[in-house]
Design an enzyme around this catalytic site. Structure first.
Site, PDB file in Angstrom:
ATOM      1  N   PRO A 115      53.032  48.903  38.279  1.00  0.00           N
ATOM      2  CA  PRO A 115      51.925  48.114  37.737  1.00  0.00           C
ATOM      3  C   PRO A 115      51.355  47.070  38.710  1.00  0.00           C
ATOM      4  O   PRO A 115      52.107  46.403  39.417  1.00  0.00           O
ATOM      5  CB  PRO A 115      52.545  47.392  36.534  1.00  0.00           C
ATOM      6  N   ASN A 116      50.049  46.980  38.699  1.00  0.00           N
ATOM      7  CA  ASN A 116      49.264  45.989  39.449  1.00  0.00           C
ATOM      8  C   ASN A 116      49.185  46.245  40.955  1.00  0.00           C
ATOM      9  O   ASN A 116      48.458  45.538  41.658  1.00  0.00           O
ATOM     10  CB  ASN A 116      49.789  44.553  39.197  1.00  0.00           C
ATOM     11  N   ARG A 173      44.989  41.014  45.416  1.00  0.00           N
ATOM     12  CA  ARG A 173      46.005  40.387  44.551  1.00  0.00           C
ATOM     13  C   ARG A 173      46.921  39.484  45.374  1.00  0.00           C
ATOM     14  O   ARG A 173      47.672  39.973  46.225  1.00  0.00           O
ATOM     15  CB  ARG A 173      46.838  41.497  43.896  1.00  0.00           C
ATOM     16  N   TYR A 191      51.321  39.291  49.065  1.00  0.00           N
ATOM     17  CA  TYR A 191      51.386  40.747  49.232  1.00  0.00           C
ATOM     18  C   TYR A 191      50.611  41.276  50.440  1.00  0.00           C
ATOM     19  O   TYR A 191      50.641  42.472  50.706  1.00  0.00           O
ATOM     20  CB  TYR A 191      50.890  41.433  47.949  1.00  0.00           C
ATOM     21  N   ASN A 243      58.210  51.599  44.524  1.00  0.00           N
ATOM     22  CA  ASN A 243      57.977  50.170  44.293  1.00  0.00           C
ATOM     23  C   ASN A 243      57.646  50.050  42.809  1.00  0.00           C
ATOM     24  O   ASN A 243      56.514  50.302  42.385  1.00  0.00           O
ATOM     25  CB  ASN A 243      56.835  49.636  45.154  1.00  0.00           C
ATOM     26  N   ALA A 284      56.732  44.935  38.717  1.00  0.00           N
ATOM     27  CA  ALA A 284      57.383  44.101  37.690  1.00  0.00           C
ATOM     28  C   ALA A 284      58.412  44.880  36.864  1.00  0.00           C
ATOM     29  O   ALA A 284      59.397  44.305  36.379  1.00  0.00           O
ATOM     30  CB  ALA A 284      56.322  43.504  36.770  1.00  0.00           C
ATOM     31  N   HIS A 334      62.270  44.563  37.187  1.00  0.00           N
ATOM     32  CA  HIS A 334      63.077  43.468  36.650  1.00  0.00           C
ATOM     33  C   HIS A 334      63.492  43.666  35.196  1.00  0.00           C
ATOM     34  O   HIS A 334      64.308  42.902  34.701  1.00  0.00           O
ATOM     35  CB  HIS A 334      62.311  42.147  36.825  1.00  0.00           C
ATOM     36  N   ASP A 369      67.058  54.460  33.573  1.00  0.00           N
ATOM     37  CA  ASP A 369      67.695  55.647  32.993  1.00  0.00           C
ATOM     38  C   ASP A 369      67.088  56.927  33.563  1.00  0.00           C
ATOM     39  O   ASP A 369      67.800  57.912  33.763  1.00  0.00           O
ATOM     40  CB  ASP A 369      67.562  55.631  31.466  1.00  0.00           C
ATOM     41  N   GLU A 422      64.442  51.856  46.635  1.00  0.00           N
ATOM     42  CA  GLU A 422      63.673  50.776  45.982  1.00  0.00           C
ATOM     43  C   GLU A 422      62.991  49.932  47.052  1.00  0.00           C
ATOM     44  O   GLU A 422      63.619  49.509  48.019  1.00  0.00           O
ATOM     45  CB  GLU A 422      64.645  49.919  45.166  1.00  0.00           C
ATOM     46  N   HIS A 427      60.099  46.712  47.955  1.00  0.00           N
ATOM     47  CA  HIS A 427      59.222  45.596  47.570  1.00  0.00           C
ATOM     48  C   HIS A 427      58.538  45.078  48.819  1.00  0.00           C
ATOM     49  O   HIS A 427      59.176  44.946  49.874  1.00  0.00           O
ATOM     50  CB  HIS A 427      60.010  44.465  46.902  1.00  0.00           C
ATOM     51  N   LEU A 428      57.263  44.773  48.670  1.00  0.00           N
ATOM     52  CA  LEU A 428      56.507  44.175  49.783  1.00  0.00           C
ATOM     53  C   LEU A 428      57.037  42.780  50.075  1.00  0.00           C
ATOM     54  O   LEU A 428      57.263  42.400  51.222  1.00  0.00           O
ATOM     55  CB  LEU A 428      55.025  44.083  49.400  1.00  0.00           C
ATOM     56  N   SER A 429      57.227  42.008  49.011  1.00  0.00           N
ATOM     57  CA  SER A 429      57.665  40.613  49.169  1.00  0.00           C
ATOM     58  C   SER A 429      59.190  40.540  49.116  1.00  0.00           C
ATOM     59  O   SER A 429      59.848  41.463  48.630  1.00  0.00           O
ATOM     60  CB  SER A 429      57.058  39.761  48.053  1.00  0.00           C
ATOM     61  N   ARG A 446      61.737  34.330  45.740  1.00  0.00           N
ATOM     62  CA  ARG A 446      60.695  33.988  44.776  1.00  0.00           C
ATOM     63  C   ARG A 446      61.299  33.515  43.447  1.00  0.00           C
ATOM     64  O   ARG A 446      62.434  33.056  43.422  1.00  0.00           O
ATOM     65  CB  ARG A 446      59.756  35.195  44.621  1.00  0.00           C
TER      66      ARG A 446
HETATM   67  C1  DQA Z   1      56.834  43.591  44.047  1.00  0.00           C
HETATM   68  C2  DQA Z   1      57.663  42.397  43.570  1.00  0.00           C
HETATM   69  C3  DQA Z   1      57.678  42.317  42.059  1.00  0.00           C
HETATM   70  O1  DQA Z   1      58.445  41.191  41.632  1.00  0.00           O
HETATM   71  C4  DQA Z   1      56.264  42.151  41.522  1.00  0.00           C
HETATM   72  O2  DQA Z   1      56.280  42.163  40.116  1.00  0.00           O
HETATM   73  C5  DQA Z   1      55.312  43.159  42.066  1.00  0.00           C
HETATM   74  C6  DQA Z   1      55.424  43.587  43.462  1.00  0.00           C
HETATM   75  C7  DQA Z   1      56.679  43.629  45.582  1.00  0.00           C
HETATM   76  O3  DQA Z   1      56.290  44.674  46.098  1.00  0.00           O
HETATM   77  O4  DQA Z   1      56.910  42.618  46.258  1.00  0.00           O
HETATM   78  O5  DQA Z   1      54.378  43.558  41.389  1.00  0.00           O
HETATM   79  O6  DQA Z   1      57.497  44.787  43.653  1.00  0.00           O
END
Ligand code: DQA
Length: 153
Positions: free
Chosen positions: A16-17, A24, A29, A81, A84, A87, A94, A105, A107-109, A114
């Site tokens: 998502p997002n 964003r 990011y 990735n 959200a 979390h 599952d 897994e 994550h960009l950040s 954080r």
């Molecule tokens: C993220 C980190 C997540 O906490 C956040 O909700 C994202 C992006 C990252 O790529 O850093 O949407 O997965």
């Protein structure tokens, strides 16, 4: 030719997002769009002689769950990735646990630097490993590791 021996078919899933990347929270990011990231991965995949790399972004948990379910027998690695959903999505966790396809897994950040709620990943116990904090290089590193693992058979 043996079944699935040394094939390198990779599925990249964005949660998502992540469709909003570029505009964003660029201070967190970066300024690359999702399309930029996918193009960079496509180029690197070609260099690494990946047979197939496909991409899906979804804002919907169920669509990602279905993509993971369908990856069985179709892909050799998933780069995920989960954004959200990382979390809190037990459904995603599952789905990953239900299939034999290894997942990295991403994550960009650096989620550990954080807010507290980003420190926990409910998918971490069922993935092969986690890469975070390197921007687009988190994805590139994951791709390179996946290819290395697949070459080793
Ligand atoms: C993220 C980190 C997540 O906490 C956040 O909700 C994202 C992006 C990252 O790529 O850093 O949407 O997965």
């Amino acid at each position: 030719m043996g079944l699935n021996i040394n094939t390198k078919r990779i599925l990249v899933l964005h949660g998502p997002n992540l469709n909003l990347l570029g505009t964003r929270e660029p201070e967190i990011y970066g300024s690359l769009t999702l399309n930029d990231i996918n193009e960079i991965l496509k180029t690197r995949a070609k260099e690494l002689e990946v047979d197939e790399i496909n991409f899906l972004q979804s804002n919907f948990e169920g669509e990602l769950v279905e993509a993971i379910q369908k990856a069985r027998g179709r892909y050799d690695f998933i780069l995920l990735n989960a954004a959200a959903l990382t979390h809190y999505s037990v459904a995603l966790r599952d789905a990953i646990a239900a299939i034999p396809v290894p997942v990295i897994e991403i994550h960009l950040s650096n989620v550990h630097k954080r807010e507290e709620f980003r420190h926990n990943s409910v998918i971490a116990p069922v993935v092969m490993g986690q890469i975070c904090g390197f921007g687009v290089d988190s994805y590139i590193a994951a791709l390179e590791i996946a290819v290395r693992k697949l070459r080793r058979g």
